[in-house]
Design a protein around this motif. Structure first.
Motif, PDB file in Angstrom:
ATOM      1  N   LEU A  27    -118.790 -43.727  12.432  1.00 18.05           N
ATOM      2  CA  LEU A  27    -117.596 -43.524  13.250  1.00 18.05           C
ATOM      3  C   LEU A  27    -117.031 -42.118  13.072  1.00 18.05           C
ATOM      4  N   SER A  28    -117.090 -41.606  11.855  1.00 14.82           N
ATOM      5  CA  SER A  28    -116.531 -40.283  11.574  1.00 14.82           C
ATOM      6  C   SER A  28    -117.308 -39.163  12.266  1.00 14.82           C
ATOM      7  N   LYS A  29    -118.479 -39.476  12.798  1.00 14.64           N
ATOM      8  CA  LYS A  29    -119.267 -38.480  13.527  1.00 14.64           C
ATOM      9  C   LYS A  29    -118.804 -38.352  14.979  1.00 14.64           C
ATOM     10  N   THR A  30    -118.085 -39.360  15.471  1.00 15.44           N
ATOM     11  CA  THR A  30    -117.663 -39.357  16.868  1.00 15.44           C
ATOM     12  C   THR A  30    -116.152 -39.258  17.030  1.00 15.44           C
ATOM     13  N   ASN A  31    -115.388 -39.614  15.993  1.00 11.57           N
ATOM     14  CA  ASN A  31    -113.929 -39.596  16.050  1.00 11.57           C
ATOM     15  C   ASN A  31    -113.361 -38.775  14.908  1.00 11.57           C
ATOM     16  N   GLU A  32    -112.175 -38.237  15.136  1.00  9.62           N
ATOM     17  CA  GLU A  32    -111.437 -37.627  14.036  1.00  9.62           C
ATOM     18  C   GLU A  32    -110.858 -38.756  13.193  1.00  9.62           C
ATOM     19  N   CYS A  33    -111.296 -38.857  11.956  1.00 14.37           N
ATOM     20  CA  CYS A  33    -110.898 -39.956  11.076  1.00 14.37           C
ATOM     21  C   CYS A  33    -110.306 -39.403   9.779  1.00 14.37           C
ATOM     22  N   ILE A  34    -109.322 -40.106   9.282  1.00 11.31           N
ATOM     23  CA  ILE A  34    -108.745 -39.803   7.977  1.00 11.31           C
ATOM     24  C   ILE A  34    -108.852 -41.072   7.139  1.00 11.31           C
ATOM     25  N   PHE A  35    -109.499 -40.965   6.004  1.00 11.53           N
ATOM     26  CA  PHE A  35    -109.744 -42.119   5.149  1.00 11.53           C
ATOM     27  C   PHE A  35    -108.940 -41.970   3.858  1.00 11.53           C
ATOM     28  N   ILE A  36    -107.978 -42.866   3.668  1.00 13.82           N
ATOM     29  CA  ILE A  36    -107.192 -42.909   2.436  1.00 13.82           C
ATOM     30  C   ILE A  36    -107.890 -43.848   1.450  1.00 13.82           C
ATOM     31  N   LYS A  37    -107.829 -43.517   0.190  1.00 12.03           N
ATOM     32  CA  LYS A  37    -108.510 -44.317  -0.841  1.00 12.03           C
ATOM     33  C   LYS A  37    -107.570 -45.381  -1.403  1.00 12.03           C
ATOM     34  N   GLY A  38    -108.069 -46.638  -1.445  1.00 11.95           N
ATOM     35  CA  GLY A  38    -107.335 -47.747  -2.029  1.00 11.95           C
ATOM     36  C   GLY A  38    -107.870 -48.121  -3.399  1.00 11.95           C
ATOM     37  N   ASN A  39    -107.198 -49.029  -4.065  1.00  9.49           N
ATOM     38  CA  ASN A  39    -107.621 -49.414  -5.413  1.00  9.49           C
ATOM     39  C   ASN A  39    -109.000 -50.060  -5.424  1.00  9.49           C
ATOM     40  N   HIS A  40    -109.309 -50.866  -4.420  1.00  3.85           N
ATOM     41  CA  HIS A  40    -110.632 -51.480  -4.376  1.00  3.85           C
ATOM     42  C   HIS A  40    -111.721 -50.443  -4.120  1.00  3.85           C
ATOM     43  N   ASP A  41    -111.377 -49.397  -3.418  1.00  2.00           N
ATOM     44  CA  ASP A  41    -112.334 -48.315  -3.179  1.00  2.00           C
ATOM     45  C   ASP A  41    -112.611 -47.537  -4.460  1.00  2.00           C
ATOM     46  N   VAL A  42    -111.591 -47.379  -5.297  1.00  2.00           N
ATOM     47  CA  VAL A  42    -111.773 -46.723  -6.593  1.00  2.00           C
ATOM     48  C   VAL A  42    -112.755 -47.520  -7.451  1.00  2.00           C
ATOM     49  N   TRP A  43    -112.580 -48.844  -7.475  1.00  2.00           N
ATOM     50  CA  TRP A  43    -113.485 -49.692  -8.264  1.00  2.00           C
ATOM     51  C   TRP A  43    -114.911 -49.625  -7.730  1.00  2.00           C
ATOM     52  N   CYS A  44    -115.055 -49.685  -6.406  1.00  2.00           N
ATOM     53  CA  CYS A  44    -116.394 -49.644  -5.812  1.00  2.00           C
ATOM     54  C   CYS A  44    -117.052 -48.297  -6.058  1.00  2.00           C
ATOM     55  N   GLU A  45    -116.284 -47.240  -5.944  1.00  2.00           N
ATOM     56  CA  GLU A  45    -116.815 -45.903  -6.211  1.00  2.00           C
ATOM     57  C   GLU A  45    -117.331 -45.800  -7.647  1.00  2.00           C
ATOM     58  N   ASP A  46    -116.595 -46.344  -8.600  1.00  2.00           N
ATOM     59  CA  ASP A  46    -117.027 -46.327 -10.001  1.00  2.00           C
ATOM     60  C   ASP A  46    -118.345 -47.077 -10.169  1.00  2.00           C
ATOM     61  N   TRP A  47    -118.471 -48.217  -9.474  1.00  2.00           N
ATOM     62  CA  TRP A  47    -119.707 -48.991  -9.565  1.00  2.00           C
ATOM     63  C   TRP A  47    -120.885 -48.227  -8.966  1.00  2.00           C
TER      64      TRP A  47
END
Length: 243
Positions: free
Chosen positions: A54-74
């Motif tokens: 989606l970010s290739k076709t639209n201007e997108c802004i992605f904010i990081k949430g707590n679950h995203d922090v955990w997934c990123e660590d994994w």
């Protein structure tokens, strides 16, 4: 051209696709996501892949949430925190079956590039959870508050709406921004299945991880778009671990 802010997705790709269809999202729309893309329903990895495309076709802004922090660590270490695995993380791990190491590395970069907050040209703040500094997000002493704090929303809910922004009684935290958009605390906790507004704070997490819907708000018109309840889109997954 519209700017839409989208609430917590929590692995519900079917809800996201349905929401975009109902909102008639086009390539001209700017899309701001307030975090928690993963953990909950069964398509977390697929949500991330969809957002990358989606970010290739639209201007997108992605904010990081707590679950995203955990997934990123994994994704970085291969080790998942027990609290994460017990609150939707196990479903996320399972969703990555069939994804290559190259795919996972691409997703790791995607998480790493997410912003902790965003302030637009209209002085609107977008953040996953909240902040505690009376001086604003730039002076926050603990960045974990950006994706864990609930006191900002609790304060907004209990404020007397008659207090004007120029009053000495108006909280300094709220004076810095024209509007604040958050997720993290489902509105269904307050028996509402639509985005909630309290003073200048908007909560767009309408409980998609649980019994609620996925929502988007048009920033200019405040028009609300919603999917069906995610539990109706994933009927075979009721009773699984949730965030």
């Amino acid at each position: 051209m519209r700017t839409l802010v989208i609430g917590d997705i929590h692995g519900g790709l079917r809800g996201l696709i349905q929401l975009f269809e109902r909102a008639k999202v086009s390539h001209n729309d700017i899309l701001i996501f307030v975090g928690d893309y993963v953990d909950g329903w069964s398509e977390s990895a697929q949500v991330i892949q969809y957002l990358i495309e989606l970010s290739k076709t639209n201007e997108c802004i992605f904010i990081k949430g707590n679950h995203d922090v955990w997934c990123e660590d994994w994704l970085r270490t291969g080790q998942g925190e027990p609290v994460w695995l017990a609150h939707g993380g196990q479903e996320t791990v399972e969703s990555y079956e069939g994804f290559s190491e190259a795919d996972k590395k691409q997703h790791l970069y995607f998480f790493d590039d997410m912003q902790l907050y965003h302030i637009d040209n209209e002085n609107r703040l977008f953040i996953h959870a909240g902040f505690t500094s009376m001086h604003g997000v730039e002076r926050e002493y603990n960045f974990r508050n950006f994706y864990f704090d609930r006191t900002l929303w609790e304060m907004a809910l209990t404020m007397d709406s008659r207090i004007q922004k120029d009053s000495e009684l108006y909280p300094h935290r709220l004076k810095h921004y024209s509007e604040i958009y958050i997720g993290h605390t489902p509105t269904i906790n307050f028996y509402k299945d639509v985005p909630m507004n309290a003073v200048n704070v908007w909560n767009v997490d309408t409980g998609a991880a649980f019994t609620g819907k996925l929502s988007a708000v048009d920033l200019d018109t405040k028009q609300v778009f919603q999917s069906d309840r995610l539990q109706d889109l994933y009927p075979d997954e009721l009773g699984r671990n949730k965030p």
